[in-house]
Write an enzyme that holds these catalytic residues in place. Structure first.
Site, PDB file in Angstrom:
ATOM      1  N   TYR A  22       1.100  -1.237  -0.090  1.00  0.00           N
ATOM      2  CA  TYR A  22      -0.017  -0.092  -0.077  1.00  0.00           C
ATOM      3  C   TYR A  22       0.733   1.254  -0.144  1.00  0.00           C
ATOM      4  CZ  TYR A  22       0.786   1.377   5.058  1.00  0.00           C
ATOM      5  OH  TYR A  22       1.353   1.970   6.130  1.00  0.00           O
TER       6      TYR A  22
ATOM      7  N   LYS B 155       6.213  -1.921   1.999  1.00  0.00           N
ATOM      8  CA  LYS B 155       5.245  -1.133   2.627  1.00  0.00           C
ATOM      9  C   LYS B 155       4.097  -2.166   2.477  1.00  0.00           C
ATOM     10  CE  LYS B 155       3.266   3.459   3.549  1.00  0.00           C
ATOM     11  NZ  LYS B 155       3.479   3.322   4.943  1.00  0.00           N
TER      12      LYS B 155
ATOM     13  N   GLU C 259      11.445   3.206  14.263  1.00  0.00           N
ATOM     14  CA  GLU C 259      10.561   4.045  13.849  1.00  0.00           C
ATOM     15  C   GLU C 259       9.224   4.029  14.750  1.00  0.00           C
ATOM     16  OE1 GLU C 259       9.513   3.081   9.589  1.00  0.00           O
ATOM     17  OE2 GLU C 259       9.317   1.291   9.974  1.00  0.00           O
TER      18      GLU C 259
ATOM     19  N   LEU D 176      11.215   1.914   7.351  1.00  0.00           N
ATOM     20  CA  LEU D 176      10.583   2.325   6.017  1.00  0.00           C
ATOM     21  C   LEU D 176      11.542   3.627   5.434  1.00  0.00           C
ATOM     22  CD1 LEU D 176       8.138   1.802   4.108  1.00  0.00           C
ATOM     23  CD2 LEU D 176       6.964   3.899   5.057  1.00  0.00           C
TER      24      LEU D 176
HETATM   25  N1  PDD Z   1       2.553   5.620   7.096  1.00  0.00           N
HETATM   26  N2  PDD Z   1       7.135   4.220   9.051  1.00  0.00           N
HETATM   27  C1  PDD Z   1       5.941   3.614   8.765  1.00  0.00           C
HETATM   28  C2  PDD Z   1       5.796   2.307   9.473  1.00  0.00           C
HETATM   29  C3  PDD Z   1       4.912   4.225   8.164  1.00  0.00           C
HETATM   30  O1  PDD Z   1       3.722   3.372   8.090  1.00  0.00           O
HETATM   31  C4  PDD Z   1       4.917   5.386   7.581  1.00  0.00           C
HETATM   32  C5  PDD Z   1       3.743   6.185   6.803  1.00  0.00           C
HETATM   33  C6  PDD Z   1       6.006   6.081   7.812  1.00  0.00           C
HETATM   34  C7  PDD Z   1       6.340   7.305   7.043  1.00  0.00           C
HETATM   35  O2  PDD Z   1       6.225   7.394   5.635  1.00  0.00           O
HETATM   36  P1  PDD Z   1       5.974   8.829   4.592  1.00  0.00           P
HETATM   37  O3  PDD Z   1       6.650   9.734   5.197  1.00  0.00           O
HETATM   38  O4  PDD Z   1       6.338   8.051   3.458  1.00  0.00           O
HETATM   39  O5  PDD Z   1       4.368   8.617   4.652  1.00  0.00           O
HETATM   40  C8  PDD Z   1       7.218   5.431   8.507  1.00  0.00           C
HETATM   41  C9  PDD Z   1       1.307   5.803   6.322  1.00  0.00           C
HETATM   42  C10 PDD Z   1       1.167   7.377   6.510  1.00  0.00           C
HETATM   43  C11 PDD Z   1       0.009   5.066   6.900  1.00  0.00           C
HETATM   44  O6  PDD Z   1       0.332   4.020   7.196  1.00  0.00           O
HETATM   45  O7  PDD Z   1      -0.992   5.606   6.899  1.00  0.00           O
END
Ligand code: PDD
Length: 282
Positions: A33, A147, A179, A203
């Protein structure tokens, strides 16, 4: 229509978007996703998100999955049709519907699901005063750079955090900060920004990458190193980032409080990020 979806070739109201119960996303969590922001009616950093999706699809051996250009076109159509100005697109590709069997089906026929919805940024109190966080064990697999829709450990610890009055849970693997459950984590000590290197436990957050770029432009030293819980709690400033929250200062990690009113670098980067988004999507 504000809750518009795309499912396997059709644009429908989100409530009407259905997949077969044997979808491998449903049965095994076998899917990828992305969450992409819509800023000023435009797709923000979609190419970066789709590049990450392509890498995940390659690594996890997805076949016949939609191309980035196809997903970009669908995302744009969702914006055009819904007329949403500020919000997000959720994009999910699973390995498709098949009789239940762990090994991959042949041929693979992915289920493709996207929806668009309005979403506001965090409120001013969160942006200015910061949010509370708690440390939790990192119990995830060793391919956190993919992801995957397998988010049970993330959901479990986000819920635990929320029940205890925290905004986010920050995961710890072998005494090292990895994280958040849906955010990347940064600590600043003596003017140097520390954040865990992306890879098996972290990630490659798109917002994380932008923050690192902006920090370099501001001549702030960045070290992509794991830091221990002890060093983390000793930081002068702490913040978290993601597509949906952008950048939020952290005012508390469990019982340790941070002086958000003395934060300088965090607020500089928050401001630079807002300017960057404005420039990219004006
Ligand atoms: N999540 N780490 C994890 C585990 C995440 O699920 C996310 C983002 C991030 C930040 O990544 P980015 O800057 O590319 O959004 C880091 C999304 C927003 C979600 O699951 O809703």
């Amino acid at each position: 229509m504000s809750a518009l979806a795309y499912i396997n070739g059709n644009y429908v109201d989100l409530s009407k978007a259905k997949v077969d119960a044997l979808d491998r996303g449903h049965i095994y969590g076998d899917g990828l996703y992305e969450v992409i922001a819509i800023e000023n009616g435009q797709l923000y950093q979609i190419d970066e998100h789709l590049e990450r999706y392509e890498q995940g699809a390659k690594e996890m051996l997805y076949e016949n999955h939609p191309s980035s250009s196809n997903l970009k076109e669908i995302s744009q159509n969702l914006i055009d049709k819904s007329k949403i100005n500020k919000g997000m697109i959720y994009l999910q590709v699973t390995r498709g519907t098949a009789p239940r069997a762990h090994a991959f089906p042949k041929p693979q026929k992915p289920n493709v699901f996207l929806f668009v919805k309005e979403l506001a940024d965090p409120n001013d109190t969160q942006k200015q005063d910061g949010v509370k966080t708690t440390l939790v064990p990192d119990e995830r697999w060793n391919r956190c750079h993919v992801k995957s829709i397998n988010l049970l450990p993330n959901c479990f610890y986000k819920e635990k955090a929320r029940q205890e009055g925290y905004f986010e849970a920050i995961q710890v693997d072998n005494s090292k900060i990895t994280e958040g459950t849906s955010t990347n984590v940064f600590g600043i000590k003596d003017g140097i920004i520390y954040t865990a290197p992306y890879g098996s436990k972290v990630l490659r957050g798109i917002t994380r990458e932008t923050i690192l770029k902006l920090a370099k432009q501001e001549n702030i030293t960045v070290k992509e190193n794991f830091i221990t819980v002890e060093n983390f709690l000793n930081c002068d400033e702490v913040f978290i980032t993601s597509t949906t929250i952008k950048l939020l200062p952290v005012k508390q990690v469990d019982e340790v409080s941070f002086s958000v009113n003395e934060y300088e670098t965090t607020f500089l980067l928050q401001e630079k990020l807002e300017e960057y988004i404005e420039d990219e999507c004006n």
